[in-house]
Scaffold this motif. Structure first.
Motif, PDB file in Angstrom:
ATOM      1  N   ALA A 108       2.359   1.706  -3.431  1.00 35.32           N
ATOM      2  CA  ALA A 108       1.386   2.092  -4.447  1.00 35.32           C
ATOM      3  C   ALA A 108       1.362   3.604  -4.678  1.00 35.32           C
ATOM      4  CB  ALA A 108      -0.011   1.607  -4.036  1.00 35.32           C
ATOM      5  N   MET A 109       1.716   4.381  -3.690  1.00 31.38           N
ATOM      6  CA  MET A 109       1.649   5.829  -3.822  1.00 31.38           C
ATOM      7  C   MET A 109       2.818   6.397  -4.601  1.00 31.38           C
ATOM      8  SD  MET A 109      -1.162   5.966  -2.497  1.00 31.38           S
ATOM      9  CE  MET A 109      -1.368   7.711  -2.818  1.00 31.38           C
ATOM     10  N   SER A 110       3.795   5.552  -4.934  1.00 36.23           N
ATOM     11  CA  SER A 110       4.923   5.999  -5.749  1.00 36.23           C
ATOM     12  C   SER A 110       4.848   5.319  -7.106  1.00 36.23           C
ATOM     13  CB  SER A 110       6.251   5.646  -5.062  1.00 36.23           C
ATOM     14  OG  SER A 110       6.470   4.242  -5.101  1.00 36.23           O
ATOM     15  N   ASP A 111       5.783   5.661  -7.981  1.00 37.55           N
ATOM     16  CA  ASP A 111       5.827   5.066  -9.314  1.00 37.55           C
ATOM     17  C   ASP A 111       7.050   4.183  -9.501  1.00 37.55           C
ATOM     18  OD1 ASP A 111       3.499   5.682 -10.599  1.00 37.55           O
ATOM     19  OD2 ASP A 111       4.232   7.520 -11.528  1.00 37.55           O
ATOM     20  N   ARG A 113      -5.223   4.137 -10.364  1.00 32.18           N
ATOM     21  CA  ARG A 113      -6.291   3.136 -10.263  1.00 32.18           C
ATOM     22  C   ARG A 113      -7.333   3.268 -11.369  1.00 32.18           C
ATOM     23  NH1 ARG A 113      -7.248   6.746  -6.046  1.00 32.18           N
ATOM     24  NH2 ARG A 113      -6.063   5.404  -4.628  1.00 32.18           N
ATOM     25  N   ARG A 118       3.477   2.371 -15.058  1.00 37.16           N
ATOM     26  CA  ARG A 118       4.099   1.841 -13.841  1.00 37.16           C
ATOM     27  C   ARG A 118       4.381   0.359 -14.081  1.00 37.16           C
ATOM     28  NH1 ARG A 118       2.956   1.767  -8.232  1.00 37.16           N
ATOM     29  NH2 ARG A 118       4.861   1.248  -7.130  1.00 37.16           N
ATOM     30  N   GLU A 170       0.830  -1.206   0.000  1.00 34.45           N
ATOM     31  CA  GLU A 170       0.000   0.000   0.000  1.00 34.45           C
ATOM     32  C   GLU A 170       0.865   1.257   0.000  1.00 34.45           C
ATOM     33  OE1 GLU A 170      -3.910   1.788   2.291  1.00 34.45           O
ATOM     34  OE2 GLU A 170      -2.474   0.585   3.409  1.00 34.45           O
ATOM     35  N   ARG A 171       1.979   1.223   0.730  1.00 34.18           N
ATOM     36  CA  ARG A 171       2.887   2.370   0.730  1.00 34.18           C
ATOM     37  C   ARG A 171       3.565   2.518  -0.631  1.00 34.18           C
ATOM     38  NH1 ARG A 171       6.703   2.213   5.904  1.00 34.18           N
ATOM     39  NH2 ARG A 171       7.318   4.196   4.946  1.00 34.18           N
ATOM     40  N   SER A 186      -4.607   0.542  -5.397  1.00 31.94           N
ATOM     41  CA  SER A 186      -4.313   1.443  -4.276  1.00 31.94           C
ATOM     42  C   SER A 186      -3.541   2.677  -4.719  1.00 31.94           C
ATOM     43  CB  SER A 186      -3.503   0.696  -3.211  1.00 31.94           C
ATOM     44  OG  SER A 186      -4.185  -0.457  -2.750  1.00 31.94           O
ATOM     45  N   SER A 187      -3.211   2.772  -5.982  1.00 37.30           N
ATOM     46  CA  SER A 187      -2.341   3.833  -6.484  1.00 37.30           C
ATOM     47  C   SER A 187      -3.138   4.954  -7.137  1.00 37.30           C
ATOM     48  CB  SER A 187      -1.358   3.252  -7.504  1.00 37.30           C
ATOM     49  OG  SER A 187      -2.029   2.979  -8.730  1.00 37.30           O
ATOM     50  N   PRO A 188      -2.511   6.098  -7.392  1.00 36.83           N
ATOM     51  CA  PRO A 188      -3.183   7.166  -8.144  1.00 36.83           C
ATOM     52  C   PRO A 188      -3.532   6.762  -9.575  1.00 36.83           C
ATOM     53  CG  PRO A 188      -1.267   8.016  -6.954  1.00 36.83           C
ATOM     54  CD  PRO A 188      -1.202   6.526  -6.867  1.00 36.83           C
TER      55      PRO A 188
END
Length: 447
Positions: A122-125, A152, A239, A119-120, A148-150
């Motif tokens: 997921a917020m990066s690329d 999605r 990604r 989950e952490r 969970s990522s931007p």
């Protein structure tokens, strides 16, 4: 319990179950949002766009799961969960399987730790490399990272590098122009451009040919691809997640995988353990699979404690795929499927997979011998009961192992003599290993 909405009365009446489930679900992050209500009580109508799964709890003498239609305005399913033992493993597993429907199912601390890291990430690329045996859920974890990522709302495309023909893999990945090769009657954008704005999963990346690995490395470094037949590169925004069921550092050391590509992908590695090492995952996975394969208009059969004990004691060489086979068989064997409310899967319904053995078991000493061992004797097909397919399998296995032994264990030389590619030979050897043949004793995996 930020991700669990529960009233004080529900928390008090179902305290043992709610507290245990809360400890698990709280580690799953924002992707698992749950509302627990008192069975029979008046629940509020969900607000438009409500994204919480609702479970009505009944502490009764019987165990049962019922799926209800999603109320107007809601987006997530509703369940009614009747349970007898609030401290039982079965009740907790049933609740977790309902709460995680459609996503990764986990209760084991190691699995929950991987989900928290995912989950952490997921917020990066940054690229992610997922390792683990076949059937452990690498694609499920990849989709969880995407959801969970931007990204999605963008596409999620999974490419199995082992399933693509070698001659076509480059065109399928990078695209091609019309007329670029024989049969190219129209242009194709390729998977990289099709996944633009989303996530591309390169599954079984260890099977990618070395020549194509170099082109993949350049594409990842430059963020652009050159379709076959084109002269100008095309940029992409994707990604990358790579997955492998073999140990990539070992593949690099043996020259089968490029070191520079490995380090480009290995920015943040995640590892999934075999199912036999994630005992706490087995029960909720079993309930989730039972729910998946039970028709929507039927009640989901409950999995009894004795059946769960059998599942926990099994070795699971096929991991989650094998568990799915066992549950599907149990659903067919369970008496009263979808009938009476007491329908239950018991130990008498559990039938584990049996691996067919094509060859005799060799001596233990031969398995550990450092030099190529003689080929294990093959059982002679009898005239009365053997089918043609079995005879062909035995003959093929015998030919492969004898050729490997004659070539000193060299796969390249053996493949050349057999008239097949080394990649095809690897698949044949993998099939023999699954059938119980100690292939490592015949050649030791040399190239």
């Amino acid at each position: 319990m930020d991700y669990i909405e529960v009233t004080n009365s529900t928390a008090q009446r179902h305290a043992p179950l709610v507290q245990r489930a809360g400890a698990v679900i709280a580690t799953m992050g924002n992707t698992c949002r749950l509302r627990l209500i008192e069975g029979g009580g008046d629940a509020k109508a969900p607000a438009p766009g409500d994204d919480r799964t609702t479970i009505a709890l009944f502490h009764t003498a019987t165990n049962r799961i019922d799926r209800l239609p999603t109320p107007r305005g809601g987006r997530r399913p509703h369940f009614v969960l009747n349970y007898a033992d609030p401290a039982g493993e079965d009740a907790l597993a049933a609740l977790i399987s309902c709460a995680t429907l459609g996503g990764p199912v986990a209760a084991d601390p190691d699995s929950l730790s991987v989900l928290a890291l995912a989950e952490r990430l997921a917020m990066s690329d940054i690229p992610v490399l997922i390792g683990g045996p076949t059937g452990t859920g690498k694609e499920v974890l990849s989709r969880y990272i995407h959801d969970s990522s931007p990204r999605r709302n963008g596409p999620f495309i999974a490419v199995n590098c082992a399933a693509m023909p070698e001659a076509m893999l480059e065109a399928l990945l990078f695209g091609h122009t019309k007329g670029a090769f024989t049969g190219a009657t129209s242009a194709n954008e390729g998977f990289f451009r099709a996944a633009d704005g989303g996530t591309l999963l390169l599954d079984e990346i260890a099977e990618m040919p070395l020549a194509l690995q170099a082109k993949l490395l350049r594409a990842l470094q430059e963020g652009e691809v050159v379709p076959i037949g084109a002269t100008q590169p095309v940029r992409f925004d994707v990604r990358i997640i790579a997955a492998a069921n073999r140990d990539l550092p070992t593949e690099v050391a043996q020259g089968r995988f490029r070191a520079d590509l490995f380090y480009r992908l290995n920015v943040f590695p995640l590892a999934l353990k075999p199912l036999r090492e994630r005992l706490e995952d087995i029960a909720p996975l079993a309930f989730a699979l039972a729910m998946r394969h039970t028709p929507a208009h039927r009640a989901v059969p409950w999995i009894g404690k004795e059946a769960l004990d059998m599942l926990r004691s099994h070795g699971w060489p096929g991991n989650v795929r094998e568990l799915e086979n066992v549950i599907r068989r149990a659903l067919l064997l369970a008496e009263g499927l979808g009938g009476s409310p007491s329908a239950q899967i018991g130990p008498e319904h559990i039938r584990f997979d049996c691996v067919a053995k094509l060859v005799d078991e060799p001596a233990a000493a031969a398995e550990t011998a450092p030099v190529p061992a003689p080929v294990a004797p093959m059982p002679e097909p009898n005239a009365g009961g053997r089918k043609l397919a079995s005879i062909v399998q035995v003959s093929e296995a015998k030919a492969i192992l004898e050729t490997l032994a004659a070539c000193g264990g060299s796969r390249i030389a053996a493949a050349r003599q057999l008239g097949i590619s080394e990649r095809t030979l690897r698949y044949r050897l993998a099939s023999l290993r699954e059938a119980g043949m100690p292939v490592a004793a015949v050649g030791g995996g040399r190239r």
